[in-house]
Design a protein around this motif. Structure first.
Motif, PDB file in Angstrom:
ATOM      1  N   GLU A 105      17.711 -10.437  10.783  1.00 41.99           N
ATOM      2  CA  GLU A 105      17.893 -11.242  11.991  1.00 41.99           C
ATOM      3  C   GLU A 105      16.585 -11.333  12.761  1.00 41.99           C
ATOM      4  O   GLU A 105      16.311 -12.313  13.444  1.00 41.99           O
ATOM      5  CB  GLU A 105      18.987 -10.604  12.859  1.00 41.99           C
ATOM      6  N   TYR A 106      15.777 -10.288  12.634  1.00 43.61           N
ATOM      7  CA  TYR A 106      14.478 -10.247  13.298  1.00 43.61           C
ATOM      8  C   TYR A 106      13.640  -9.179  12.614  1.00 43.61           C
ATOM      9  O   TYR A 106      14.164  -8.118  12.257  1.00 43.61           O
ATOM     10  CB  TYR A 106      14.656  -9.908  14.790  1.00 43.61           C
ATOM     11  N   ALA A 107      12.382  -9.453  12.412  1.00 43.28           N
ATOM     12  CA  ALA A 107      11.497  -8.461  11.814  1.00 43.28           C
ATOM     13  C   ALA A 107      10.091  -8.642  12.363  1.00 43.28           C
ATOM     14  O   ALA A 107       9.689  -9.755  12.691  1.00 43.28           O
ATOM     15  CB  ALA A 107      11.481  -8.595  10.290  1.00 43.28           C
ATOM     16  N   VAL A 108       9.390  -7.525  12.486  1.00 45.37           N
ATOM     17  CA  VAL A 108       8.006  -7.567  12.963  1.00 45.37           C
ATOM     18  C   VAL A 108       7.138  -6.652  12.113  1.00 45.37           C
ATOM     19  O   VAL A 108       7.599  -5.624  11.605  1.00 45.37           O
ATOM     20  CB  VAL A 108       7.869  -7.146  14.448  1.00 45.37           C
ATOM     21  N   TRP A 109       5.886  -7.057  11.968  1.00 49.68           N
ATOM     22  CA  TRP A 109       4.876  -6.227  11.308  1.00 49.68           C
ATOM     23  C   TRP A 109       4.062  -5.544  12.404  1.00 49.68           C
ATOM     24  O   TRP A 109       3.561  -6.202  13.305  1.00 49.68           O
ATOM     25  CB  TRP A 109       3.961  -7.088  10.437  1.00 49.68           C
ATOM     26  N   ASN A 110       3.974  -4.224  12.329  1.00 54.28           N
ATOM     27  CA  ASN A 110       3.200  -3.440  13.288  1.00 54.28           C
ATOM     28  C   ASN A 110       1.768  -3.351  12.760  1.00 54.28           C
ATOM     29  O   ASN A 110       1.525  -2.708  11.730  1.00 54.28           O
ATOM     30  CB  ASN A 110       3.833  -2.048  13.424  1.00 54.28           C
ATOM     31  N   ASN A 111       0.845  -3.993  13.445  1.00 49.93           N
ATOM     32  CA  ASN A 111      -0.545  -4.050  12.981  1.00 49.93           C
ATOM     33  C   ASN A 111      -1.294  -2.731  13.151  1.00 49.93           C
ATOM     34  O   ASN A 111      -2.310  -2.514  12.501  1.00 49.93           O
ATOM     35  CB  ASN A 111      -1.300  -5.159  13.716  1.00 49.93           C
ATOM     36  N   LEU A 151       9.788   0.096   6.976  1.00 51.64           N
ATOM     37  CA  LEU A 151       9.234   0.350   5.652  1.00 51.64           C
ATOM     38  C   LEU A 151       7.724   0.493   5.753  1.00 51.64           C
ATOM     39  O   LEU A 151       7.062  -0.298   6.421  1.00 51.64           O
ATOM     40  CB  LEU A 151       9.550  -0.813   4.699  1.00 51.64           C
ATOM     41  N   TYR A 152       7.225   1.515   5.083  1.00 51.89           N
ATOM     42  CA  TYR A 152       5.788   1.716   4.927  1.00 51.89           C
ATOM     43  C   TYR A 152       5.492   1.578   3.442  1.00 51.89           C
ATOM     44  O   TYR A 152       6.128   2.238   2.627  1.00 51.89           O
ATOM     45  CB  TYR A 152       5.384   3.136   5.363  1.00 51.89           C
ATOM     46  N   VAL A 153       4.547   0.737   3.090  1.00 49.50           N
ATOM     47  CA  VAL A 153       4.168   0.564   1.695  1.00 49.50           C
ATOM     48  C   VAL A 153       2.666   0.812   1.599  1.00 49.50           C
ATOM     49  O   VAL A 153       1.888   0.287   2.404  1.00 49.50           O
ATOM     50  CB  VAL A 153       4.514  -0.854   1.195  1.00 49.50           C
ATOM     51  N   ASP A 154       2.264   1.623   0.627  1.00 48.49           N
ATOM     52  CA  ASP A 154       0.846   1.928   0.448  1.00 48.49           C
ATOM     53  C   ASP A 154       0.512   1.824  -1.037  1.00 48.49           C
ATOM     54  O   ASP A 154       0.543   2.810  -1.767  1.00 48.49           O
ATOM     55  CB  ASP A 154       0.547   3.334   0.977  1.00 48.49           C
ATOM     56  N   VAL A 155       0.237   0.606  -1.473  1.00 46.89           N
ATOM     57  CA  VAL A 155      -0.074   0.373  -2.894  1.00 46.89           C
ATOM     58  C   VAL A 155      -1.409  -0.330  -3.091  1.00 46.89           C
ATOM     59  O   VAL A 155      -1.840  -0.525  -4.214  1.00 46.89           O
ATOM     60  CB  VAL A 155       1.045  -0.445  -3.591  1.00 46.89           C
ATOM     61  N   GLY A 156      -2.035  -0.728  -1.996  1.00 47.78           N
ATOM     62  CA  GLY A 156      -3.289  -1.463  -2.136  1.00 47.78           C
ATOM     63  C   GLY A 156      -3.871  -1.767  -0.781  1.00 47.78           C
ATOM     64  O   GLY A 156      -3.746  -0.984   0.152  1.00 47.78           O
ATOM     65  N   ASP A 157      -4.475  -2.940  -0.663  1.00 49.92           N
ATOM     66  CA  ASP A 157      -5.050  -3.320   0.626  1.00 49.92           C
ATOM     67  C   ASP A 157      -3.941  -3.742   1.593  1.00 49.92           C
ATOM     68  O   ASP A 157      -2.775  -3.845   1.229  1.00 49.92           O
ATOM     69  CB  ASP A 157      -6.100  -4.425   0.449  1.00 49.92           C
ATOM     70  N   THR A 159      -1.724  -6.754   0.656  1.00 53.88           N
ATOM     71  CA  THR A 159      -0.790  -6.429  -0.432  1.00 53.88           C
ATOM     72  C   THR A 159       0.347  -5.567   0.088  1.00 53.88           C
ATOM     73  O   THR A 159       1.520  -5.807  -0.213  1.00 53.88           O
ATOM     74  CB  THR A 159      -1.537  -5.691  -1.568  1.00 53.88           C
ATOM     75  N   ASN A 160       0.027  -4.566   0.887  1.00 54.37           N
ATOM     76  CA  ASN A 160       1.058  -3.682   1.432  1.00 54.37           C
ATOM     77  C   ASN A 160       2.049  -4.469   2.287  1.00 54.37           C
ATOM     78  O   ASN A 160       3.261  -4.263   2.194  1.00 54.37           O
ATOM     79  CB  ASN A 160       0.420  -2.574   2.269  1.00 54.37           C
ATOM     80  N   LYS A 161       1.536  -5.377   3.104  1.00 52.46           N
ATOM     81  CA  LYS A 161       2.410  -6.186   3.970  1.00 52.46           C
ATOM     82  C   LYS A 161       3.319  -7.070   3.115  1.00 52.46           C
ATOM     83  O   LYS A 161       4.527  -7.132   3.343  1.00 52.46           O
ATOM     84  CB  LYS A 161       1.560  -7.026   4.917  1.00 52.46           C
ATOM     85  N   SER A 162       2.745  -7.726   2.118  1.00 52.66           N
ATOM     86  CA  SER A 162       3.524  -8.595   1.240  1.00 52.66           C
ATOM     87  C   SER A 162       4.622  -7.812   0.517  1.00 52.66           C
ATOM     88  O   SER A 162       5.773  -8.254   0.443  1.00 52.66           O
ATOM     89  CB  SER A 162       2.588  -9.264   0.240  1.00 52.66           C
ATOM     90  N   LYS A 163       4.260  -6.644  -0.010  1.00 51.96           N
ATOM     91  CA  LYS A 163       5.247  -5.823  -0.733  1.00 51.96           C
ATOM     92  C   LYS A 163       6.323  -5.307   0.209  1.00 51.96           C
ATOM     93  O   LYS A 163       7.503  -5.236  -0.165  1.00 51.96           O
ATOM     94  CB  LYS A 163       4.556  -4.646  -1.428  1.00 51.96           C
ATOM     95  N   ALA A 164       5.954  -4.946   1.428  1.00 47.80           N
ATOM     96  CA  ALA A 164       6.937  -4.460   2.399  1.00 47.80           C
ATOM     97  C   ALA A 164       7.933  -5.557   2.750  1.00 47.80           C
ATOM     98  O   ALA A 164       9.146  -5.309   2.841  1.00 47.80           O
ATOM     99  CB  ALA A 164       6.233  -3.954   3.660  1.00 47.80           C
ATOM    100  N   ILE A 165       7.446  -6.781   2.915  1.00 43.99           N
ATOM    101  CA  ILE A 165       8.330  -7.908   3.224  1.00 43.99           C
ATOM    102  C   ILE A 165       9.279  -8.172   2.063  1.00 43.99           C
ATOM    103  O   ILE A 165      10.486  -8.341   2.251  1.00 43.99           O
ATOM    104  CB  ILE A 165       7.495  -9.162   3.577  1.00 43.99           C
ATOM    105  N   THR A 166       8.745  -8.176   0.843  1.00 42.94           N
ATOM    106  CA  THR A 166       9.580  -8.398  -0.339  1.00 42.94           C
ATOM    107  C   THR A 166      10.649  -7.317  -0.464  1.00 42.94           C
ATOM    108  O   THR A 166      11.818  -7.608  -0.738  1.00 42.94           O
ATOM    109  CB  THR A 166       8.702  -8.423  -1.609  1.00 42.94           C
ATOM    110  N   LEU A 167      10.263  -6.062  -0.247  1.00 36.56           N
ATOM    111  CA  LEU A 167      11.206  -4.956  -0.347  1.00 36.56           C
ATOM    112  C   LEU A 167      12.288  -5.055   0.727  1.00 36.56           C
ATOM    113  O   LEU A 167      13.473  -4.833   0.448  1.00 36.56           O
ATOM    114  CB  LEU A 167      10.459  -3.631  -0.232  1.00 36.56           C
ATOM    115  N   ALA A 168      11.903  -5.421   1.934  1.00 35.38           N
ATOM    116  CA  ALA A 168      12.882  -5.584   3.019  1.00 35.38           C
ATOM    117  C   ALA A 168      13.902  -6.663   2.658  1.00 35.38           C
ATOM    118  O   ALA A 168      15.105  -6.483   2.873  1.00 35.38           O
ATOM    119  CB  ALA A 168      12.168  -5.931   4.326  1.00 35.38           C
TER     120      ALA A 168
END
Length: 61
Positions: free
Chosen positions: A13-19, A35-41, A44-53
């Protein structure tokens, strides 16, 4: 310690990325999760976190 957030469209319904902390917070049907993702730069981490969510939400919580 300025914290900035970017709204993430089409996730729950709502999501934010914490910079600052580099995580996504998602709000959906009364639930809130991060979600915290740490697989690359950062991009990449932001993209993977969004996909996982999106995958978690699509499990029909």
């Amino acid at each position: 310690s300025d914290v900035s957030y970017d709204e993430v469209k089409n996730v729950g319904e709502y999501a934010v990325w914490n910079n600052k902390d580099k995580n996504i917070s998602v709000f959906y049907k009364g639930l809130q999760f991060q979600l915290y993702v740490d697989v690359g730069d950062e991009a990449t981490n932001k993209s993977k976190a969004i996909t996982l969510a999106q995958k978690i939400i699509n499990e029909k919580l």
